[in-house]
Design a protein around this motif. Sequence first.
Motif, PDB file in Angstrom:
ATOM      1  N   ASP A  25       0.859  -1.181   0.000  1.00  0.00           N
ATOM      2  CA  ASP A  25       0.000   0.000   0.000  1.00  0.00           C
ATOM      3  C   ASP A  25       0.894   1.229   0.000  1.00  0.00           C
ATOM      4  O   ASP A  25       1.717   1.404   0.897  1.00  0.00           O
ATOM      5  CB  ASP A  25      -0.873  -0.044   1.259  1.00  0.00           C
ATOM      6  CG  ASP A  25      -1.981   0.969   1.258  1.00  0.00           C
ATOM      7  OD1 ASP A  25      -1.733   2.133   0.866  1.00  0.00           O
ATOM      8  OD2 ASP A  25      -3.102   0.621   1.680  1.00  0.00           O
ATOM      9  N   PRO A  29       1.005   7.456   5.367  1.00  0.00           N
ATOM     10  CA  PRO A  29       0.933   6.665   6.601  1.00  0.00           C
ATOM     11  C   PRO A  29      -0.384   6.821   7.365  1.00  0.00           C
ATOM     12  O   PRO A  29      -0.907   5.854   7.910  1.00  0.00           O
ATOM     13  CB  PRO A  29       2.108   7.182   7.435  1.00  0.00           C
ATOM     14  CG  PRO A  29       3.066   7.735   6.442  1.00  0.00           C
ATOM     15  CD  PRO A  29       2.226   8.274   5.314  1.00  0.00           C
ATOM     16  N   PHE A  32      -3.127   4.866   5.620  1.00  0.00           N
ATOM     17  CA  PHE A  32      -2.869   3.439   5.817  1.00  0.00           C
ATOM     18  C   PHE A  32      -3.306   3.010   7.216  1.00  0.00           C
ATOM     19  O   PHE A  32      -3.972   1.990   7.382  1.00  0.00           O
ATOM     20  CB  PHE A  32      -1.389   3.129   5.596  1.00  0.00           C
ATOM     21  CG  PHE A  32      -1.048   1.672   5.782  1.00  0.00           C
ATOM     22  CD1 PHE A  32      -1.279   0.765   4.755  1.00  0.00           C
ATOM     23  CD2 PHE A  32      -0.487   1.213   6.967  1.00  0.00           C
ATOM     24  CE1 PHE A  32      -0.961  -0.585   4.912  1.00  0.00           C
ATOM     25  CE2 PHE A  32      -0.164  -0.126   7.131  1.00  0.00           C
ATOM     26  CZ  PHE A  32      -0.404  -1.025   6.102  1.00  0.00           C
ATOM     27  N   HIS A  36      -6.711  -0.399   5.886  1.00  0.00           N
ATOM     28  CA  HIS A  36      -5.972  -1.029   4.799  1.00  0.00           C
ATOM     29  C   HIS A  36      -6.419  -2.470   4.623  1.00  0.00           C
ATOM     30  O   HIS A  36      -7.134  -3.019   5.463  1.00  0.00           O
ATOM     31  CB  HIS A  36      -4.449  -0.947   5.022  1.00  0.00           C
ATOM     32  CG  HIS A  36      -4.010  -1.464   6.358  1.00  0.00           C
ATOM     33  ND1 HIS A  36      -3.886  -0.645   7.461  1.00  0.00           N
ATOM     34  CD2 HIS A  36      -3.676  -2.698   6.767  1.00  0.00           C
ATOM     35  CE1 HIS A  36      -3.494  -1.365   8.491  1.00  0.00           C
ATOM     36  NE2 HIS A  36      -3.355  -2.611   8.105  1.00  0.00           N
ATOM     37  N   HIS A  42       2.890  -1.399   4.315  1.00  0.00           N
ATOM     38  CA  HIS A  42       2.971   0.007   3.917  1.00  0.00           C
ATOM     39  C   HIS A  42       4.300   0.250   3.234  1.00  0.00           C
ATOM     40  O   HIS A  42       5.360   0.056   3.824  1.00  0.00           O
ATOM     41  CB  HIS A  42       2.804   0.934   5.120  1.00  0.00           C
ATOM     42  CG  HIS A  42       2.751   2.362   4.720  1.00  0.00           C
ATOM     43  ND1 HIS A  42       3.711   3.275   5.067  1.00  0.00           N
ATOM     44  CD2 HIS A  42       1.851   3.024   3.951  1.00  0.00           C
ATOM     45  CE1 HIS A  42       3.400   4.444   4.542  1.00  0.00           C
ATOM     46  NE2 HIS A  42       2.283   4.320   3.863  1.00  0.00           N
ATOM     47  N   ASP A  44       6.837   2.817   1.356  1.00  0.00           N
ATOM     48  CA  ASP A  44       7.204   4.201   1.084  1.00  0.00           C
ATOM     49  C   ASP A  44       8.703   4.249   0.819  1.00  0.00           C
ATOM     50  O   ASP A  44       9.358   3.203   0.741  1.00  0.00           O
ATOM     51  CB  ASP A  44       6.786   5.132   2.232  1.00  0.00           C
ATOM     52  CG  ASP A  44       7.431   4.751   3.562  1.00  0.00           C
ATOM     53  OD1 ASP A  44       8.429   3.989   3.585  1.00  0.00           O
ATOM     54  OD2 ASP A  44       6.938   5.226   4.600  1.00  0.00           O
TER      55      ASP A  44
END
Length: 113
Positions: A25, A29, A32, A36, A42, A44
């Motif tokens: 995803d 943040p 999320f 989710h 998560h 990034d």
Amino acid sequence: MSFSHLDHDTLSQWQDNGTAHEVVDIRDPMSFSQGHIPGSYHLDNTSVGDFVERTPQDSTVVVVCYHGHSSQQAALWLAGQGFAKVYSLEGGFTHWQHHHPEQVVRDEGAGPQ
């Protein structure tokens, strides 16, 4: 190197029947943590290196964003890193949450949805 599009019904079936896949995803943040897809990771700029390093290249990877647009760029990038089976979730998390509200989890302490 490319990616495919995945509809939310197929992902829901994979979630239900235990088909091996990784859901990443790429939303911010806070979004999320507020909701989710179960089991999603998560992704990034900070976590992407670890993900690429620890995830086998033959894994099925599904990229999720808000509406299914920016996930296409991320999916293309992951395919470029050598992942063979990369998908962008059509309609993104917004569509998923609308059609599969029972398959949404949130982090503890994230506040009301």
